[in-house]
Design a protein around this motif. Structure first.
Motif, short mmCIF file in Angstrom:
data_model
loop_
_atom_site.label_atom_id
_atom_site.label_comp_id
_atom_site.label_asym_id
_atom_site.label_seq_id
_atom_site.Cartn_x
_atom_site.Cartn_y
_atom_site.Cartn_z
N ASP A 116 33.64 80.63 95.90
CA ASP A 116 34.71 80.94 96.55
C ASP A 116 36.04 79.74 96.81
N ARG A 152 39.25 80.25 97.18
CA ARG A 152 40.61 80.53 97.60
C ARG A 152 41.44 79.70 98.49
N PHE A 188 42.89 84.14 92.30
CA PHE A 188 41.32 84.68 92.46
C PHE A 188 41.56 86.32 92.86
N GLN A 189 42.75 86.65 93.39
CA GLN A 189 42.62 88.03 93.69
C GLN A 189 42.73 88.61 92.33
#
Length: 851
Positions: free
Chosen positions: A79, A81, A91-92
């Motif tokens: 992760d 972000r 990342f989205q």
């Protein structure tokens, strides 16, 4: 999309990663592929289950690729972000989406599609409209088709060739392509299509006896589709083309080729490339004029995925006056992409973001730049724009090997073919390239497009991201560029940002008046030095002529390009005409034959001449500056309005259309906008004018009722449709549920299009149903009373507005609709029976009515 289809696509993508991992040799290639595989597995990979293991060296570099691995061999995506150096929203955007993103629905087939091709339906209504336009195209007409990449433009010329071939043994077409890669890709595809297997690409590296043998086979009518560049069409192949267009009676024995159509693929480049360095793109109307002098029935088809206003105007002006003209425009953008756009005030920040995106983005990937080589060597000063060569070397230094560099500087035809083949066959994960790579190449599973600098306009950005996701599944489009907007201080002295370079390039192929005069004087002086011929109106220009103020030895490609630009500008102003160029492809040679339209050109100081030239130049430059300026504004502020919607409106001039937002760009993510659930392409509202084809039906004008023997269509449908075909009906409007059955029933009618519309098609708002009834349309009424009433209302409207057109209503004479029998409500004439159709058909030839 069904769960099964999603699983199939996901597994296909996993298998691609697994095969690539088996041949990957470097740490960077392997870890990037493992990240792609983990992404397809919802963020993790069980290494033991995949038969993989990581040594200490690989484990020590996992963080660079955003990966971590537990002791028991579970590889996971981190992760990240909060990572500050990755572009916002990345990342989205990268998050895996298994659903099919192509929102357009298929369209019912026509008889000719089923008879001539392996396809069972059209991919979109726009493709159907374009195919129908080809099947019903008048002699000598021109057709312009604009459809999204991946929606099946190639089917249009494939169907055209098969249609020509069905009517005549030696019927053939020529397809003009801008790149060797595209021609070879078409050749590979055509080699698998029954009836088109012998289609061939004529490329510049095919010389001597091999070229002669190919052209001889074309003359004999053995090649249904000949693919070639405009330079070859004007050069080594011109005699063969003229011979193929000539009437059969004038040909020597055994030469059966009959050229029926010329197709220009990727037609948008006619305006942009032809304006400067590929002049034969803008000379093509002259070639078509010569071919039509031999055969006035020759047709022209132009295909493109994007048509900016300037390109559309050039094509319409050049080809629209040659005969009947029709434009089919799907009018919808593509929605497969998750879009990331970010600008940087420091080049180092852009480079760091680029490194991290390339380490993480899904494979296969194309990284686009605008420059080929070192920007600091450009004559107009240093730049922060990245060159393809610099990006390629940077990736090599970072450990990547499953990649290739493809630019205009790559002139070795063997190497160019090798790269295209390796890319198509999954031996490469990354291609670093300039714009020509990927144009039309049929690789459906490209997952990522990275722009390492700002493209010079909306069309280029949109065309290049369109080389991904041709399979209709998720794609990632990332654009990273430098801009001084928001910078605390200006860039270094004399250094331009990507925005500066994009604006300069968009308007930079136009000369100043002072330099244009100096260059024309130099060209004229060189021409006057002994290369005149055919009187004083025609001469050969030496494009290596050096204007006053440049070193005498400055005979570089750069100098030659500016001279080409000047000559093409003067041609667009109508002052001269390029009648011959040396060389082929991108290497056009230094000698151009031109024909002067005015003796005033012999005086380089004539003000009226340059006023005329620069009226054209200034108008073109204003358009280019406006388009690029609007594009820069969008890309600098991608959170203000949907990027895909705005760019598409700029390109297509579609501000008046209701173009949905994409749901997957920075602005849409910020606003929480969802992608559209369904896309309805335009196209069926545009058809050839009635009478353009000069054929008529034996049916009376106006409404005619036909009383079928089998009103339920169960057993008698094939005979009924064959009977209607026999009296000249070309189009059938049928209940939705029997549309495919109807297309199958009329597919056996040789050299007839067998056009099929469903009731939903016929009743759709805006459909040009009236003009679709060239030689007769038959509307088969359904049992449903409400639908029948709507169909009859539409039929009466058509009969009132076009009483000269034959329009058949098929339904039981005794059936009552709105309290009246059909034989009283439809027509003043008595209804026809199927037996009467047989009698009418007996006066026609060429169609046998089924017993």
């Amino acid at each position: 999309m069904s769960d099964t289809r999603a699983a199939t696509w996901r597994e296909r993508s996993r298998n691609r990663c697994r095969r690539a991992l088996l041949s990957a040799q470097t740490l960077a290639d392997r870890l990037a592929l493992l990240r792609s595989l983990a992404r397809l597995n919802d963020g993790r990979v069980d290494l033991a289950a995949e038969g993989l293991r990581l040594d200490g060296m690989h484990r020590s570099h996992l963080y660079r690729f955003g990966l971590t691995c537990s002791d028991d061999g579970q590889l996971r995506i981190l992760d990240e972000r909060a990572l500050p150096t990755i572009p916002p929203g990345y990342f989205q955007a990268e998050r895996f989406d298994p659903t099919l993103r192509r929102g357009w629905a298929g369209a019912t087939p026509d008889g000719a599609l089923l008879r001539l091709t392996p396809h069972t339906a059209y991919s979109t209504t726009a493709q159907k409209a374009a195919a129908r336009a080809v099947l019903t195209m008048p002699d000598g007409a021109g057709l312009l088709v604009c459809m999204p990449t991946g929606s099946g433009k190639s089917l249009i010329f494939q169907l055209d060739a098969l249609w020509c071939r069905e009517g005549e043994v030696g019927g053939c077409i020529v397809v003009i392509t801008p790149t060797v890669a595209l021609a070879l890709d078409h050749e590979r595809t055509l080699s698998t299509i029954p009836g088109l297997e012998r289609s061939r690409a004529l490329t510049g590296d095919l010389t001597g006896s091999a070229r002669a043998a190919l052209l001889d086979a074309f003359r004999r009518g053995e090649i249904p589709i000949l693919l070639l560049s405009p330079e070859l069409a004007f050069g080594g192949a011109q005699d063969a083309l003229l011979e193929a267009a000539a009437p059969p009676a004038t040909k020597l024995g055994g030469l059966q080729a009959h050229l029926r159509a010329v197709v220009i693929d990727e037609a948008h480049i006619v305006e942009s490339w032809g304006r400067s360095f590929r002049p034969d793109f803008q000379r093509l109307p002259a070639l078509i004029g010569e071919l039509r002098a031999a055969d006035p029935s020759l047709r022209t088809v132009l295909l493109s995925a994007t048509l900016p206003t300037a390109a559309r105007d050039v094509l319409r002006g050049a080809y629209g006056a040659l005969g009947s003209w029709l434009e089919i425009d799907a009018g919808v953008p593509r929605y497969e992409f998750d879009v990331v756009v970010e600008h940087y005030t420091r080049n180092d920040d852009r480079l760091e973001a680029l490194d991290q995106v390339i380490d993480r983005a899904p494979r296969p990937m194309i990284v686009y730049t605008t420059l080929v080589g070192d920007p600091d060597q450009a004559p107009d000063g240093p730049s922060e724009r990245l060159s393809a060569e610099a990006v390629y070397e940077r990736l090599r230094a970072r450990g990547y090997a499953r990649m290739a560099l493809f630019t205009g500087a790559l002139t070795d035809p063997v190497e160019r073919r090798r790269i295209v083949r390796d890319w198509s066959e999954d031996r490469l994960d990354i291609v670093v390239a300039t714009s020509a790579f990927g144009m039309g190449v049929d690789k459906a599973d490209v997952r990522t497009i990275v722009h390492a600098c700002l493209p010079d306009g909306p069309s280029r950005w949109y065309q290049e991201i369109g080389r991904a996701s041709r399979d209709g599944h998720q794609g990632l489009a990332v654009c990273l560029f430098t801009s001084d907007e928001g910078a605390p201080h200006a860039p270094g002295p004399g250094t331009r940002t990507d925005v500066d370079d994009a604006l300069a390039q968009a308007t930079g192929s136009w000369l100043t008046r002072e330099k244009a005069v100096a260059r024309w004087r130099a060209l004229l002086d060189e021409a006057l030095a002994g290369r005149w011929h055919e009187g004083r109106r025609r001469m050969t220009l030496d494009l290596d002529a050096v204007r006053l103020g440049l070193p005498a030895h400055a005979t570089t490609d750069y100098n030659r390009t500016w001279n080409m630009s000047l000559v093409m500008l003067m041609q667009r102003a109508g002052l001269l005409r390029v009648v011959g160029v040396g060389g082929e492809g991108d290497d056009l040679g230094a000698r151009w034959d031109v024909e002067l339209a005015a003796s005033a050109l012999l005086d380089p100081d004539r003000e009226d001449v340059w006023d005329r030239v620069f009226t054209v130049r200034d108008a073109e430059q204003r358009i280019a500056r406006r388009e690029t300026g609007r594009f820069v504004k969008v890309m600098r502020a991608p959170y203000q309005r949907c990027v895909v919607q705005t760019v598409f409106e700029q390109i297509d001039g579609a501000e008046s259309r209701d173009v949905p937002v994409c749901g997957r760009c920075p602005a849409c993510r910020a606003a929480g906008d969802a992608p559209p659930l369904a896309i309805v392409p335009h196209g069926l509202e545009r058809v050839w004018p009635v009478g353009a084809r000069g054929v008529r039906s034996d049916l009376p004008a106006g409404l005619t009722l036909v009383d079928p023997e089998d009103p339920n269509w169960e057993q008698g449908l094939p005979r009924l449709l064959q009977g209607l075909l026999a009296v000249g009906v070309e189009q059938f409007v049928v209940p939705n549920e029997i549309a495919v059955r109807a297309a199958t029933a009329v597919a056996c009618a040789g050299q007839r299009p067998g056009l099929i519309l469903s009731h939903d098609d016929w009743l759709a708002p805006g459909l040009a149903t009236c003009d679709l009834a060239w030689t007769g349309t038959a509307v088969l009424l359904p049992p449903d009373a409400d639908v029948t009433t709507a169909l009859l209302t539409r039929c009466r409207e058509i009969a009132a507005t076009r009483p000269d057109l034959p329009l058949v209503v098929v339904g039981a004479a005794a059936r009552e609709v709105a309290g009246r029998r059909l034989d009283q409500a439809v027509s003043r004439l008595a209804p026809l029976t199927e037996a009467m159709l047989d009698v009418l058909a007996s006066t026609r030839s060429g169609i046998e009515v089924a017993a």
